[in-house]
Design a protein around this motif. Structure first.
Motif, PDB file in Angstrom:
ATOM      1  N   VAL A 135      88.802  84.177 -19.718  1.00  0.00           N
ATOM      2  CA  VAL A 135      89.527  82.884 -20.088  1.00  0.00           C
ATOM      3  C   VAL A 135      88.462  81.716 -19.791  1.00  0.00           C
ATOM      4  N   LYS A 140      91.988  78.714 -22.583  1.00  0.00           N
ATOM      5  CA  LYS A 140      93.308  78.997 -21.995  1.00  0.00           C
ATOM      6  C   LYS A 140      94.304  78.808 -23.166  1.00  0.00           C
ATOM      7  N   GLY A 144      93.824  83.276 -25.504  1.00  0.00           N
ATOM      8  CA  GLY A 144      92.831  83.507 -24.547  1.00  0.00           C
ATOM      9  C   GLY A 144      93.326  84.464 -23.444  1.00  0.00           C
ATOM     10  N   THR A 145      94.699  84.273 -23.222  1.00  0.00           N
ATOM     11  CA  THR A 145      95.205  85.256 -22.173  1.00  0.00           C
ATOM     12  C   THR A 145      95.183  86.614 -22.720  1.00  0.00           C
ATOM     13  N   ALA A 148      91.794  88.108 -22.541  1.00  0.00           N
ATOM     14  CA  ALA A 148      91.355  88.207 -21.303  1.00  0.00           C
ATOM     15  C   ALA A 148      91.898  89.537 -20.541  1.00  0.00           C
ATOM     16  N   LEU A 218      98.129  84.791 -15.177  1.00  0.00           N
ATOM     17  CA  LEU A 218      97.168  83.884 -15.805  1.00  0.00           C
ATOM     18  C   LEU A 218      97.809  82.518 -16.055  1.00  0.00           C
ATOM     19  N   LEU A 223      96.721  78.812 -17.242  1.00  0.00           N
ATOM     20  CA  LEU A 223      95.616  79.322 -17.947  1.00  0.00           C
ATOM     21  C   LEU A 223      96.242  80.023 -19.348  1.00  0.00           C
TER      22      LEU A 223
END
Length: 281
Positions: A135, A140, A144-145, A148, A218, A223
């Protein structure tokens, strides 16, 4: 003698009943994800400060939050975000793992050593820590999550793909195809890939629950999905400051998160057990 057999004989029935209950829970959750308006027609983003922090009642089943938003509507509409992150991350991680694991199985000893040492290095890191590092690179947000969580699931999938691909590569039908002069790329596409990826579907179901919880974690850390998106992890963050005066803001998204992860995991474990029973010994 007869009484000692009953508990063992009831185990398959109990497991089937548990899986059926989990499937029913998951069906309701999928309905909430696909058609949230059917269950919660209210706007999850509509605010009403005059009705802020109301406890659960006949009109607001899960109460209202600090902005007067209906918690039930937010929990139901947030289902699609939490499930989408977990499902997309599992799918992306599985796609990465197929390329990764097949490369390790088919590129020779050097390629195998390099790719599997990389997998070992990533597996040595806790999944959430690895996701946090990704991330920081991707940024974020929901995308992105998802990336990740996918990176965190890929190494474990890759090892399974490699092991399965090595078994398939040494099988008789692959040797027969090679002996008939079938080009190597065609052998990989027609024989190795289908027989390698198929068994992973059950493992992906088991991993889906972990992907959902990691995505929510997250979001809880700020995030993932950003406010005012009604995502379960983000709702937990919003509700933690009101636990004493409005416990329902965090309780209900937390219960839905735990229930979803349990339902998915139970179904995955049940499918895995059935697959192992049917496989030749």
């Amino acid at each position: 003698m007869s009484t000692s057999r009953h508990p063992a004989g009831n185990r398959p029935c109990a497991a089937t009943a548990t899986a059926a209950a989990a499937a029913l829970v998951l069906a309701v959750i999928l309905l909430a994800a696909l058609a949230p308006q059917l269950l919660a027609p209210d706007d999850p983003a509509a605010t009403d400060p005059a009705r802020a922090l109301l406890p659960p009642d006949g009109h607001h089943w899960f109460g209202t939050d600090q902005l007067g938003r209906d918690v039930f509507a937010r929990v139901v509409h947030g289902t699609r975000y939490s499930l989408a992150i977990g499902a997309a991350a599992t799918g992306v991680g599985l796609g990465q793992a197929v390329v990764w694991g097949l490369g390790a199985a088919l590129l020779g000893r050097f390629g195998d050593a390099v790719l599997m040492r990389a997998a070992d290095a990533l597996l040595a890191l806790p999944g959430l820590l690895l996701a946090l590092l990704v991330v920081l690179i991707t940024g974020k947000g929901v995308l992105g999550t998802t990336l990740a969580v996918a990176v965190g699931t890929a190494p474990g999938f890759a090892r399974v793909v490699r092991s399965q691909a090595l078994v398939v590569r040494r099988s008789g039908y692959v040797d027969a195809a090679v002996g008939l002069g079938v080009p190597r790329p065609l052998v990989v596409v027609r024989h190795i890939v289908p027989n390698t990826v198929g068994p992973l579907m059950v493992l992906a179901t088991v991993t889906l629950g972990a992907s959902i919880s990691t995505g929510a974690a997250l979001s809880y850390l700020g995030l993932g999905a950003q406010p005012p998106t009604p995502e379960w992890g983000a709702m937990l963050t919003e509700g933690q400051g009101y636990l004493e005066q409005a416990w329902w803001i965090a309780l209900f998204p937390g219960l839905l998160l735990v229930g979803t992860v349990l339902a998915v995991t139970v179904i995955g474990r049940h499918a895995q057990a059935r697959t192992e029973e049917r496989s030749p010994r």
